[in-house]
Write an enzyme that holds these catalytic residues in place. Structure first.
Site, mmCIF file in Angstrom:
data_model
loop_
_atom_site.group_PDB
_atom_site.id
_atom_site.type_symbol
_atom_site.label_atom_id
_atom_site.label_comp_id
_atom_site.label_asym_id
_atom_site.label_seq_id
_atom_site.Cartn_x
_atom_site.Cartn_y
_atom_site.Cartn_z
ATOM 1 N N SER A 68 -10.512 -52.964 3.265
ATOM 2 C CA SER A 68 -11.774 -52.264 3.543
ATOM 3 C C SER A 68 -12.078 -52.088 5.022
ATOM 4 C CB SER A 68 -12.945 -53.012 2.909
ATOM 5 O OG SER A 68 -12.921 -52.870 1.518
ATOM 6 N N LYS A 79 -12.361 -48.648 6.151
ATOM 7 C CA LYS A 79 -13.573 -47.846 5.926
ATOM 8 C C LYS A 79 -14.309 -47.557 7.233
ATOM 9 C CE LYS A 79 -14.566 -49.457 1.164
ATOM 10 N NZ LYS A 79 -13.316 -50.133 0.773
ATOM 11 N N TYR A 114 -7.299 -42.758 -0.547
ATOM 12 C CA TYR A 114 -8.083 -43.984 -0.406
ATOM 13 C C TYR A 114 -7.172 -45.207 -0.505
ATOM 14 C CZ TYR A 114 -11.461 -47.634 -1.557
ATOM 15 O OH TYR A 114 -12.182 -48.802 -1.578
ATOM 16 N N TYR A 147 -19.860 -56.565 2.605
ATOM 17 C CA TYR A 147 -20.200 -56.601 1.180
ATOM 18 C C TYR A 147 -21.623 -57.132 0.996
ATOM 19 C CZ TYR A 147 -15.159 -56.126 1.207
ATOM 20 O OH TYR A 147 -13.894 -55.718 1.475
ATOM 21 N N VAL A 196 -10.673 -57.406 1.955
ATOM 22 C CA VAL A 196 -10.209 -58.474 1.068
ATOM 23 C C VAL A 196 -8.801 -58.952 1.395
ATOM 24 C CG1 VAL A 196 -11.712 -57.918 -0.888
ATOM 25 C CG2 VAL A 196 -9.457 -56.840 -0.719
#
Lengths: 303, 303, 303, 303
Positions: free
Chosen positions: B63, B66, B188, B239, B257
């Protein structure tokens, strides 16, 4: 820096937005405020305060009081409060109750109503009189002995307080209130009803810019604790607009439905802006615009 | 400041926590990583990079990608993306789907999976090849031409990608994807599968500390845009632990993660820490502890 | 009893409501149906069928197929299916996804889309061709070999099937689908696309009034199983209006967005009514009114 | 039919399940009931009553009272109540509060606590004394002048009533209560605290089997109204197990956490079974098993 000119430029810039939005409608005492009011004040860490517009006119602090009750509990009780309330943003308002049910009566943060009720409950246990404790603190920090409760607002809050009563009873059903529900609600409503001006609030929030030092130089909070309240303000201080506030303004801030917003520039100054017209998320339209323009002009942002 | 000693002190301090938590289990390629790995790197705004431990060992960025896809879309497309994705914290993970339904297919922010799928969709439309665009950017900024996709991880993500496929189809049902669902998912997953070291990531995230300037001094983003990405990282980057991260660490950060976390000290440096053992909310246990201790030692926090 | 006169009286009574509501809009093939169509048929347990209006005009059965797939799975597999799908009403539509997340991928009942996807998945595993199995069953029971799939509707469902794809992938992420998502979706869409008339459906649903006996007298389900399907129809058969349907009509019933509703009077007869105009909850306006008036005239209600 | 033998066979069949589950724990007065109690009574529409086991031992009716308050309001006020409460099943318990928020303070049905509070509020407005009105009705129908409130239970309910207080205040915040919250709560708790035996309840519920006729032959409700209460009982009468109850038992029924269940066989008889051990959804374990076996033996089911 010439704060007076700076604030005047901010005020001039947001003039078109003053009067936009609508004052809070849920109690008459707030609904009847003149939406064309606008004031802004800046309190330097050295205690100098500057303002423009209606910066010395008292208004209802409402949820801004939540930042002070959190500070007073952290001062007296340290990190214990975090067993009873989280510090994560709460998502949208719709979530308030489902979240409370999903997380077994533990509010997500101290700045949603449910969380502030828990903080008030703890402050009541610690001091025996949560609302008077806060009032005295605010008088001392603002240097204004005339800071007072607005009895009409407090009574009106109680009369229209069914939703807060629902939250309080709901948390009580999970064992997350120590005092009787009516006691907690009463002190909570008194805290929300306190009237202060931009000047008063900018001064009263000075300890957040001074890394925990009170106006008289004594220590209220450790630097670490002061930073942490700023972190909670930035992530949770403006209802469901905290992300947008961080994005546009980039400062820790706490708003209230009376139309006030307190913002902190750590190490430098505390600002308070006030204009009663609210956007759909409950934040002052002109107040947000003013802080946005202020950070654009100065480049002061925590990021 | 002697960064080398500083990072060594941090590493020594968190040694007891290395190996705590558990690597991500949902795909074998991540589950099999040695949980006792730990590395930390600091890239100064001048481009100097320092590290300790496994700071040159590549790991799956997951992530963390992102933050880079958001930067690339903001660079090319300005503020338009905010019509399709919000920038508010998302509350707890449970909310992910109900929120999407409640808000008609508009994800709350670009760092939850649903939001990142929208950003990837837009990057795909803008560039014709979202994942290669990102890979090239990361190679250039890190100065490491060996940064590459991990094909095993990408294939494994696709194989276990039903939940992301559900999110993508759900947003497509609201008209919030322009490209076919399989195309968006593919890019993605490729982005998530990129392998980089702490060194690489600290350098690649340098533009966030340099107010938008790339490693070669050219401008990627305006200072205002760079600040704004930092704001989104601070409020939404870890998160459901963003509030806690702001409280304890007080820096903009983005976790993955794979066990990596990138954190930014605006105007000063970018950090990357890595250790695969995750806590219940998906953040690296030793990584969080390291950043916490780093800010304690240095006093560097945005608050 | 003179069924012909009875149905004519019902049709006359609801004439003002025919054309009210709006045909389903999500696919062109349904949106373009003439909203002024109305038909009603009654099949006695002895196999005699009576009808008025457009009772022999085929329409898209849509969700009515869910009652047949459940029957076919119960026949072949007994009570096993209840490990993978519940039989409780689902509350409002808003809940569909949050419920699925909250209950770990187990749909609340076989008549919401998520539940029907699970039933179709099981029927596919049991038969190797879920949609053809159902088609053959419906041809046999209705005595009409011309019952067929509508290929335009099936293709259109697939094209606009992102929400069902989201549900299927979401359940797959919990391990609650055995076949590949595209296979399950394909058979699900084929089932929904079957075209039948009121006459066909009243006959095909005869086994529910005959305590499980098929048209040819052979046993499809035990009396207990037939009762139980009726119970699921009464509590879950009309989307979020099941309570209201039980209150007003008082019969087990299953509706579809094609405008059809099948209702059962155990031991006596099966009804099918059709009119394409839907209310806000997706049930035929004139169809509901017709069943309401039918039970008022006859006094037939399970209560 | 020899009801005595029938009930004895039922009692023998469920003997292994008597004592399973656990009595309600939230108030001491319920928690201390002997879990090995079991009684069942059947009141024929002609007024003959038969029973076995502890069928004449009074127990706390709890939520069974909700069926009677609904009947009394429908009698006096007709269909008006449905503007303030729905009649759809509520989905899982988790939904109780979110549903109320999502649907603006309108409870989904009269048998969840929120809905029963609204019904009690209306009964209070109509009669001036909701709980005494109900008590007198129950005494008259059961022919037992000793039916009475249990003051210990009522006081205990009030003491542990925070969750109901939360619901009441929440609805009041939407304007869906006419009387003061404490008044509504008081009458609600008194109604729940009424003590009756299986014999008393089977007789008192006789009007539901007699299509609305009271024990003395006078009309309480129209046949249509009586059918409709049965419909609400079948779809909403057993908390989150209504679908399962319809599936297994196939009769309208209303349960209470005191361990009682009243079930209706329209036109034939009313049953009441009692055993204090509850399953996870708050229904009597042995009571459910008894009704299940009863319908298996008799074939009596509405389906």
């Amino acid at each position: 820096m010439d704060y007076q000119s700076l604030l005047e430029e901010v005020a001039a810039h947001v003039a078109p937005q003053i009067g936009q939005g609508e004052p809070a409608q849920y109690i008459p005492a707030l609904a009847s405020v003149d939406p064309r009011r606008f004031g802004i004040a800046l309190a330097d860490v050295d205690g100098t305060v500057t303002g423009v517009g209606d910066w010395e006119v008292p208004f209802s602090v409402q949820s801004i009081s939540k930042a002070f009750s959190l500070a007073l509990v952290l001062e007296q009780d340290g990190e214990r409060i975090w067993r009873r309330v989280g510090r994560e943003p709460s998502g949208n308002p719709f979530n308030s109750l489902v979240q409370l049910e999903y997380e077994n009566g533990i509010p997500r943060n101290p700045f949603i109503n449910a969380g502030a009720l828990v903080v008030t409950d703890r402050l009541q246990t610690l001091t025996g009189d949560a609302s008077t404790t806060m009032l005295e603190f605010l008088r001392a920090e603002s240097g204004n002995p005339d800071v007072a409760f607005d009895q009409v607002v407090a009574a009106s809050e109680a009369e229209h307080g069914d939703r807060n009563a629902a939250l309080a009873h709901f948390m009580a059903s999970y064992g997350n209130l120590d005092n009787p529900v009516p006691t907690v609600l009463e002190h909570y409503f008194w805290q929300c009803s306190i009237e202060m001006s931009c000047r008063d609030l900018a001064l009263a929030g000075g300890f957040l810019a001074r890394h925990g030092l009170r106006a008289d130089g004594s220590r209220l909070l450790s630097p670490r604790q002061a930073k942490r309240i700023n972190a909670v303000m930035l992530t949770c201080g403006t209802y469901d607009a905290a992300g947008d506030f961080a994005y546009r303004v980039g400062l820790p801030g706490k708003s209230g439905v009376g139309g006030g917003i307190v913002a902190v520039i750590p190490g430098r100054c505390t600002l308070c802006v006030w204009s009663p017209g609210l956007d759909a998320r409950g934040n002052s339209v002109a107040g947000l615009a003013a802080l946005d323009h202020f950070t654009t002009l100065t480049g002061w942002s925590v990021f």
